[in-house]
Every structure is written in structure tokens, then in C-alpha cells.
Scaffold this active site. Sequence first.
Site, PDB file in Angstrom:
ATOM      1  N   ASP A 209       0.859  -1.203   0.000  1.00 25.26           N
ATOM      2  CA  ASP A 209       0.000   0.000   0.000  1.00 25.26           C
ATOM      3  C   ASP A 209       0.888   1.244   0.000  1.00 25.26           C
ATOM      4  O   ASP A 209       2.088   1.159   0.211  1.00 25.26           O
ATOM      5  CB  ASP A 209      -0.880   0.008   1.268  1.00 25.26           C
ATOM      6  CG  ASP A 209      -0.025  -0.114   2.516  1.00 25.26           C
ATOM      7  OD1 ASP A 209       0.201  -1.243   2.975  1.00 25.26           O
ATOM      8  OD2 ASP A 209       0.482   0.917   3.009  1.00 25.26           O
ATOM      9  N   ASP A 211       0.640   3.652   2.222  1.00 25.94           N
ATOM     10  CA  ASP A 211       0.454   4.268   3.534  1.00 25.94           C
ATOM     11  C   ASP A 211      -0.638   5.339   3.384  1.00 25.94           C
ATOM     12  O   ASP A 211      -1.599   5.107   2.651  1.00 25.94           O
ATOM     13  CB  ASP A 211       1.784   4.805   4.076  1.00 25.94           C
ATOM     14  CG  ASP A 211       1.762   4.892   5.595  1.00 25.94           C
ATOM     15  OD1 ASP A 211       1.204   3.986   6.226  1.00 25.94           O
ATOM     16  OD2 ASP A 211       2.281   5.865   6.150  1.00 25.94           O
TER      17      ASP A 211
HETATM   18  N1  ADE Z   1       1.353   1.290   5.703  1.00 27.10           N
HETATM   19  C1  ADE Z   1       1.891   0.409   6.551  1.00 27.10           C
HETATM   20  N2  ADE Z   1       2.387   0.837   7.741  1.00 27.10           N
HETATM   21  C2  ADE Z   1       2.937  -0.045   8.592  1.00 27.10           C
HETATM   22  N3  ADE Z   1       3.021  -1.361   8.371  1.00 27.10           N
HETATM   23  C3  ADE Z   1       2.542  -1.824   7.203  1.00 27.10           C
HETATM   24  N4  ADE Z   1       2.485  -3.066   6.700  1.00 27.10           N
HETATM   25  C4  ADE Z   1       1.893  -2.994   5.502  1.00 27.10           C
HETATM   26  N5  ADE Z   1       1.551  -1.716   5.204  1.00 27.10           N
HETATM   27  C5  ADE Z   1       1.951  -0.965   6.259  1.00 27.10           C
END
Ligand code: ADE
Length: 290
Positions: A209, A211
Site C-alpha cells: 500500500d 500508507d
Molecule cells: N502502511 C503500513 N504501515 C505499517 N506497516 C505496514 N504493513 C503494511 N503496510 C503498512
Amino acid sequence: MVKNKLAIIGGSGLYDVEKFNDRELLNIETPWGKPSDQILKTKYNNKEVFFLPRHGRGHFISPSKINFRANIDALKQLGVTDIVSVSAVGSLKEDLPPGKFVIVDQFIDRTFARIKTFFDNEIVAHVSMAHPTSNGLMNACEEAIKKSNIDCQRNGTYVVMEGPQFSTLAESNLYRTWKADVIGMTNMPEAKLAREAEIRYASVSMVTDFDCWHPDHENVDVQQVVKVLLGNAEKAKVMIKNLIDNFEDHIDPNDPTNNCLDVAIITAPEKRTQKTIDKLKTIAGRALNK
Ligand SMILES: Nc1ncnc2[nH]cnc12
Ligand SMILES: CSC[C@H]1O[C@H](OP(=O)(O)O)[C@H](O)[C@@H]1O
């Protein structure tokens, strides 16, 4: 000569490597408690490999509750010399979209609620973490990933947050100003403890992703993450097979991790009790019993 043995620590979405034969599930006890789950001992192309899912099969251990010390001690008991972590991460950069793999070479450890050392009682040691990942092992990962036709970035900085909640927008933007590449919740203290155990470590981080900093992706959503994870996990399994085949060709006999405790233990011999020496037998026996 020490025989090189590889272990994979699987993260979110990677709880087993089902298709390997000669499967044996091991219950290992350690002075630090129980590891996350039974450890799978298996073979691929006649090469032995160990697999441990850090959240347990069924994902029931949250990042702050993982018994990292037990996981590392258990793998060391099995003679493991090399650990490759396979982890899900959020991306902090536009050019690291979901599906991309990053061979992380640096970490920024922002965790605050975890036990981070084996040397917290009577015997004190300070290992170097300047280069937390092993170059030879990273070369092996890079070759294995390329052979699997997976899009990958060599090198990158992983911010390790405590979690389990994802970051606020301000935090996410702050990490971007630090020029970090990816964010996750688990590679520390795992990498620190592997170093204290003189086990070479590398992290293959799979982006799931953007974030929350990205204008087109306002929130991290676990359902979305899981969707990407399933695709990533299949790719990771192909990579793991290639890695088992090639990792020994890349081992550096002079890797500083191999005997880093020789210059790290500071406690005077007369202050080291037998009880603590025994507790550290697996982790530091080589250095303490010289
Ligand atoms: N955006 C994110 N922040 C922290 N850990 C993650 N693991 C997968 N995506 C994450
Ligand atoms: C399910 S997204 C958050 C979760 O995934 C990552 O774990 P791992 O490194 O074990 O793959 C991240 O660090 C969080 O624990």
C-alpha cells in the site's frame, strides 16, 4: 567448518510454504519463552530450510507481542546461520507501488515497547548495527528475485513503527522527509537480535500500500492490504525456491556478523555468573566459552 543453514521468517500473508516435501514441525523451547509457532523443517532440491511465521499460523500475534528473542534463539538452536525476513510494508515513495519488492539495507527503529537485546542482565554487549543487513545474503535475494521476474529495488530504508495502528498523516509525511522508502512494524528488534546471535540477516519487503501520504490513497485498509498480500505471497514463494538454490554461493566468509560478539561483550569475566552464561549458551556460547 560451520554449515550454512537458511531460515525464512514469514510475515503477513506468508504463514507456510506448503509445497515443500519432507515436512517436519518442530516445537522448540528457549530460555526466553516460546517462539511464535512450530518451526517447519523442510527440504527443497535436497536442501534443508527452516520456516517460521512470525505472527503464528492464523496471524494471532500482534507486532508488539512477538517474542523476537525466542524466535531468534530457536533458529540458532537449529543451526541457522542466515535469516531472510519476508515482510509486508507500506510505501513512502511514488516509485514503489504495491507489488514491488524492496531489498532493505537500512532501518530506522521507532519501536518503544519491545525487548531488544539478549544482553540485558549481568552480561552486557554492544554490537554494531551500522550495517544491519548482510551484503552476501542481499546479493542472493537480488538474484533470486530477478530470476523470479519480480520488480524489485535493491537497497532502501525501512521505518519500523510500533503499531498496531497505522501512521497518522503527519507521521507519514515526516518519514518521507527522512527519505525513508518503506514502513512496517516487525523488522526491529528482529534484525538487532539476529545480529547479537551472529546470524546474517536480510529483509525482502513487499509493498502492499501507499500508507496514507499519497493523495490518491487516503487510508491504509487491511482488506486492500490482504488482497495485495495474497499476490505477493505467491511471488515470494517462487523467490524462496530460487533463494534456497543460490544462497550458499553468496555467503561471505568474512561477513562481520559471523563473529561480531568478539568485540562486543564488555562485562568483566568475574562478573559473569554461570546462570547467565547458561542462559546465553545458544546465542553467545561461541564467544563466552572461548
Ligand atoms: N502502511 C503500513 N504501515 C505499517 N506497516 C505496514 N504493513 C503494511 N503496510 C503498512
Ligand atoms: C497486515 S498489514 C500490517 C502488518 O504487516 C506487516 O507485518 P510483517 O512485517 O510481519 O509482514 C507489518 O509490519 C504489520 O505487522
